[in-house]
Design a protein around this motif. Structure first.
Motif, mmCIF file in Angstrom:
data_model
loop_
_atom_site.group_PDB
_atom_site.id
_atom_site.type_symbol
_atom_site.label_atom_id
_atom_site.label_comp_id
_atom_site.label_asym_id
_atom_site.label_seq_id
_atom_site.Cartn_x
_atom_site.Cartn_y
_atom_site.Cartn_z
ATOM 1 N N LEU A 113 52.158 33.650 40.929
ATOM 2 C CA LEU A 113 51.505 34.344 39.825
ATOM 3 C C LEU A 113 50.811 35.631 40.278
ATOM 4 N N LYS A 114 50.359 35.701 41.510
ATOM 5 C CA LYS A 114 49.613 36.864 41.976
ATOM 6 C C LYS A 114 50.484 38.111 42.109
ATOM 7 N N PRO A 152 45.521 47.453 41.190
ATOM 8 C CA PRO A 152 46.508 48.149 40.351
ATOM 9 C C PRO A 152 47.469 49.012 41.159
ATOM 10 N N ASN A 153 46.967 49.660 42.212
ATOM 11 C CA ASN A 153 47.830 50.529 43.017
ATOM 12 C C ASN A 153 48.972 49.737 43.645
ATOM 13 N N GLU A 154 48.659 48.531 44.127
ATOM 14 C CA GLU A 154 49.695 47.684 44.718
ATOM 15 C C GLU A 154 50.716 47.280 43.668
ATOM 16 N N ARG A 155 50.223 46.887 42.490
ATOM 17 C CA ARG A 155 51.147 46.450 41.436
ATOM 18 C C ARG A 155 52.078 47.581 41.013
ATOM 19 N N PHE A 156 51.559 48.811 40.919
ATOM 20 C CA PHE A 156 52.383 49.927 40.454
ATOM 21 C C PHE A 156 53.304 50.436 41.554
ATOM 22 N N HIS A 157 52.940 50.222 42.797
ATOM 23 C CA HIS A 157 53.843 50.578 43.891
ATOM 24 C C HIS A 157 54.989 49.569 43.988
ATOM 25 N N GLU A 158 54.723 48.330 43.568
ATOM 26 C CA GLU A 158 55.779 47.318 43.573
ATOM 27 C C GLU A 158 56.845 47.633 42.528
ATOM 28 N N ARG A 162 55.774 49.275 35.604
ATOM 29 C CA ARG A 162 54.625 48.538 35.081
ATOM 30 C C ARG A 162 53.618 49.464 34.395
ATOM 31 N N MET A 163 53.597 50.715 34.785
ATOM 32 C CA MET A 163 52.698 51.669 34.129
ATOM 33 C C MET A 163 53.122 51.896 32.686
ATOM 34 N N ALA A 183 42.918 53.879 35.704
ATOM 35 C CA ALA A 183 42.772 54.822 36.822
ATOM 36 C C ALA A 183 43.968 54.724 37.762
ATOM 37 N N GLY A 184 44.467 53.504 37.959
ATOM 38 C CA GLY A 184 45.646 53.301 38.798
ATOM 39 C C GLY A 184 46.880 53.975 38.224
#
Length: 403
Positions: A113-114, A152-158, A162-163, A183-184
């Motif tokens: 889930l993470k 958020p930065n990690e999620r959007f780099h993945e 997602r943005m 902000a991310g």
């Protein structure tokens, strides 16, 4: 949290989860179906996640199909229905900002889930209705917040898409994007260029068909995401005009793109080029181009029978739906009354065709024949001639003599 009465879509799948659990593994409904159940929204499909590895799922069930085995996804065929079941996994090494370089199967629900995008999508549901919330998603649902899971930065780099999903959910759910997540998006907006335009287009269309498109559009502009979409860089002033519109009730992609090309002031040629840059289908481009003259006619209050005829019923209805946003529309009943009053609604309804004209007037196949048919059609549509075979043949002979 316990959901006492699950929507009917879950019932046929519950025995599948029970069978996985009886074999000693964990299994949950996950993602959007859980979120929408809690919100009371309609559900179109369900996703299942499990601690069982693909080989173990295949050992439990007699009939399975490897639909995405490299990512741990196996379809279980049960009583004529297919249920895609995915093993808990971790992902790493997103060098292209959209796909993991490495997928590792794990036994931990928390680890699975993470890696998900937003807390409201990181909820799991047991077959008995118990909701598992490890990242405060229920609280964010309560407060109508879209918040990234973890950094958020990690999620959007993945996955940079997602943005776009964040601003789409702002519209779809009428939620607010959390400060850190927003902000991310601003910080990573340029990563959107790494994403296939087809994937961006799907999210953008859903944004404009959500329950509060202005909310999603506002964040789309504020974060700068628009600058990395085809044909929208430098168009903030034009696009900001969309934030002033009311009565958003767009129902299909044709209406979505007709609004955009109208707002940007594009003519038919410019619209074609713009829509091709978004890699829309030729059919959609054709339909939007049919709508443009109708929208302009509604705006100027000058709708000719020929405009109705050329557009066709669907484009006329879609155009009026777009015009409602701008206050240019006329009542739907009145619109369709005007359309239905056309003498003919397609070229096939003309009382003569090429074969008849060749036989009865002696005109030869070629450009002249096409021009005659076109002129007859216009005259009938405009009420200048009755749709009568003999009358049209006589008129065709006159046109032939004139060359």
């Amino acid at each position: 949290m316990i959901i006492k009465h699950l929507p009917p879509i879950f019932e046929p799948a519950r025995p599948v989860l029970q069978k996985i659990e009886d074999a000693g593994f964990e299994a949950y409904f996950v993602g959007g179906c859980v979120r929408d159940t809690i919100l009371g929204d309609s559900i179109h499909d369900i996703d299942i996640a499990t601690s069982a590895y693909p080989s173990e799922i295949k050992a439990i069930f007699n009939r399975t199909v490897d639909t995405g085995i490299e990512h741990g996804t196996v379809m279980i065929l049960d009583h004529g229905t297919g249920y895609e079941t995915t093993t808990f996994r971790t992902e790493s090494g997103y060098q292209d900002f959209r796909r993991p370089d490495k997928v590792t199967f794990v036994r931990s629900l928390s680890e699975d889930l993470k890696r998900r995008d937003f807390t409201i999508n990181a909820l799991a549901l047991k077959e008995n209705g118990e909701v598992i919330d490890l990242f405060n998603g229920l609280d964010d649902l309560k407060h109508h917040l879209i918040k990234a899971v973890g950094d958020p930065n990690e999620r959007f780099h993945e996955d940079a898409l997602r943005m776009m999903r964040a601003v789409r959910f702002a519209s779809k759910l009428d939620f607010v994007i959390a400060t850190e997540t927003l902000a991310g998006i601003k910080q990573n907006a340029a990563l959107l260029e790494k994403i296939a335009v087809e994937r961006i287009r799907v999210e953008f269309e859903k944004l404009l068909m959500g329950q509060n498109p202005v909310a999603g559009l506002n964040e789309f502009l504020r974060t700068g995401l628009y600058q990395y979409c085809p044909g929208l860089a430098g168009k903030q002033t034009e696009l900001s005009g969309l934030l002033l519109l009311n009565n958003w009730q767009l129902r299909n992609a044709e209406q979505v793109w007709a609004v955009i090309v109208t707002q940007l002031g594009f003519d038919s040629r410019e619209a074609s080029k713009f829509l091709r840059s978004w890699k829309t289908s030729n059919e959609l481009i054709t339909n939007v181009k049919k709508m443009i003259p109708v929208i302009q006619g509604l705006k100027s209050k000058k709708l000719s029978p020929l405009t109705f005829f050329t557009a066709g019923r669907n484009a006329v209805q879609d155009a009026n739906q777009v015009a409602k946003l701008y206050g240019w529309a006329i009542p739907d009943e009145q619109l369709m009354k005007q359309y239905n009053s056309l003498p003919i609604k397609s070229g096939k309804e003309l009382a003569v065709n090429g074969g008849v004209l060749i036989n009865d007037t002696g005109v030869k196949p070629g450009p002249l024949l096409g021009k005659i048919i076109k002129k007859l059609t216009v005259q009938v549509v405009n009420g200048e001639l009755p749709n009568d075979r003999e009358t049209l043949i006589n008129e065709a002979e006159k046109i032939k003599k004139e060359g």
